[in-house]
Design a protein around this motif. Structure first.
Motif, PDB file in Angstrom:
ATOM      1  N   UNK A 167       0.842  -1.194   0.000  1.00 32.83           N
ATOM      2  CA  UNK A 167       0.000   0.000   0.000  1.00 32.83           C
ATOM      3  C   UNK A 167       0.879   1.246   0.000  1.00 32.83           C
ATOM      4  N   UNK A 168       0.371   2.282  -0.650  1.00 28.60           N
ATOM      5  CA  UNK A 168       1.037   3.579  -0.627  1.00 28.60           C
ATOM      6  C   UNK A 168       0.115   4.559   0.085  1.00 28.60           C
ATOM      7  N   UNK A 169       0.644   5.238   1.082  1.00 24.01           N
ATOM      8  CA  UNK A 169      -0.102   6.339   1.671  1.00 24.01           C
ATOM      9  C   UNK A 169       0.434   7.593   1.006  1.00 24.01           C
ATOM     10  N   UNK A 170      -0.387   8.181   0.137  1.00 26.65           N
ATOM     11  CA  UNK A 170       0.011   9.372  -0.604  1.00 26.65           C
ATOM     12  C   UNK A 170      -0.503  10.597   0.148  1.00 26.65           C
ATOM     13  N   UNK A 178      -5.014   6.255   0.169  1.00 27.72           N
ATOM     14  CA  UNK A 178      -4.302   4.985   0.079  1.00 27.72           C
ATOM     15  C   UNK A 178      -4.428   4.459  -1.348  1.00 27.72           C
ATOM     16  N   UNK A 179      -3.286   4.062  -1.916  1.00 27.34           N
ATOM     17  CA  UNK A 179      -3.241   3.522  -3.277  1.00 27.34           C
ATOM     18  C   UNK A 179      -2.592   2.142  -3.206  1.00 27.34           C
ATOM     19  N   UNK A 215     -10.547   9.103  -6.943  1.00 29.17           N
ATOM     20  CA  UNK A 215     -10.176   9.474  -5.567  1.00 29.17           C
ATOM     21  C   UNK A 215      -8.710   9.154  -5.265  1.00 29.17           C
ATOM     22  N   UNK A 216      -8.131   8.215  -5.986  1.00 29.38           N
ATOM     23  CA  UNK A 216      -6.716   7.861  -5.788  1.00 29.38           C
ATOM     24  C   UNK A 216      -5.780   8.784  -6.562  1.00 29.38           C
ATOM     25  N   UNK A 217      -6.317   9.610  -7.416  1.00 28.89           N
ATOM     26  CA  UNK A 217      -5.521  10.513  -8.252  1.00 28.89           C
ATOM     27  C   UNK A 217      -5.203  11.783  -7.469  1.00 28.89           C
TER      28      UNK A 217
END
Length: 173
Positions: free
Chosen positions: A100-103, A112-113, A161-163
Motif C-alpha cells: 500500500x502507498x499512503x500518498x 491509500x493507493x 479518488x486515488x488521483x
C-alpha cells in the motif's frame, strides 16, 4: 598459516571499493537531492542508508524515463497530455517493498493507493501537463494520474479518488 599483515592490502582494497560505490555518482541512492525537494518517499524502501526517507527534486524525477499519455479527467473540460515517470518506476528506484502507498498532498490530504495499481495500470507521476510544468495552483507540482481513457474501469470514483494532486510524500506500507 597467513599472517595478519598479509590481509591488510586486501582489506584496504575492499574498503576503497566500498567507498567508491558509496560516492560514485549514480551508484548510490542519495538521500537528499541538490534541488528543492518536491517528493519524499519513506517506509518500506531499500534506501541508503536504511530507514532514511529518499527525497526527490524535479531534476531527479525528470532523470527517470518519461512517458506521456492524453486522457480526459473529471476536473477539466477537455483531454490533457500528462508527462512524467511511471509511478512503478519511481517506486522501483527506491526499492519499495510494500503493498500500500499512503500518498500525502501539500494540504495533508491523504489517500491509500494499492501498489498493485502501479503494476496493472501505467499510472504517471505527472510533472507536466501539455508540456508545461504543473504549478501548485493547478494541481502541481506532482499529480498521480491514471490513464482513464485506456480502460472503462478507471473512469470511476474509486480511481479518481486515488488521483492525488499536489503530492508531497509517499509512505510505503
Amino acid at each position: 598459516m597467513h599472517q595478519a599483515g598479509s590481509r591488510r592490502p586486501v582489506l584496504g582494497l575492499l574498503l576503497a571499493g566500498c567507498c567508491l560505490l558509496l560516492t560514485w555518482p549514480g551508484l548510490a541512492q542519495e538521500a537528499t537531492p541538490p534541488g528543492k525537494t518536491v517528493l519524499t518517499i519513506s517506509g518500506r524502501i531499500g534506501a541508503v542508508p536504511p530507514g532514511v526517507p529518499v527525497a526527490f527534486d524535479l531534476a531527479r524525477l525528470e532523470a527517470l524515463p518519461q512517458r506521456s499519455f492524453t486522457t480526459q479527467t473529471p476536473w477539466q473540460d477537455k483531454p490533457l497530455q500528462f508527462t512524467g515517470p511511471l509511478l512503478r518506476e519511481v517506486l522501483a528506484s527506491v526499492k519499495a517493498q510494500g503493498s500500500q502507498l499512503k500518498a500525502i498532498a501539500l494540504n495533508d490530504y491523504k489517500v491509500s493507493i494499492p501498489v498493485s495499481d502501479t503494476q496493472r495500470f501505467d499510472m504517471l507521476l505527472a510533472l507536466r501537463v501539455n508540456g508545461e510544468r504543473i504549478p501548485v495552483r493547478s494541481k502541481g507540482p506532482l499529480f498521480v494520474v491514471y490513464p482513464y481513457d485506456s480502460d472503462e474501469e478507471l473512469r470511476s470514483t474509486l480511481y479518481y479518488s486515488r488521483s492525488i494532486w499536489q503530492l508531497k510524500a509517499i509512505e510505503v506500507e
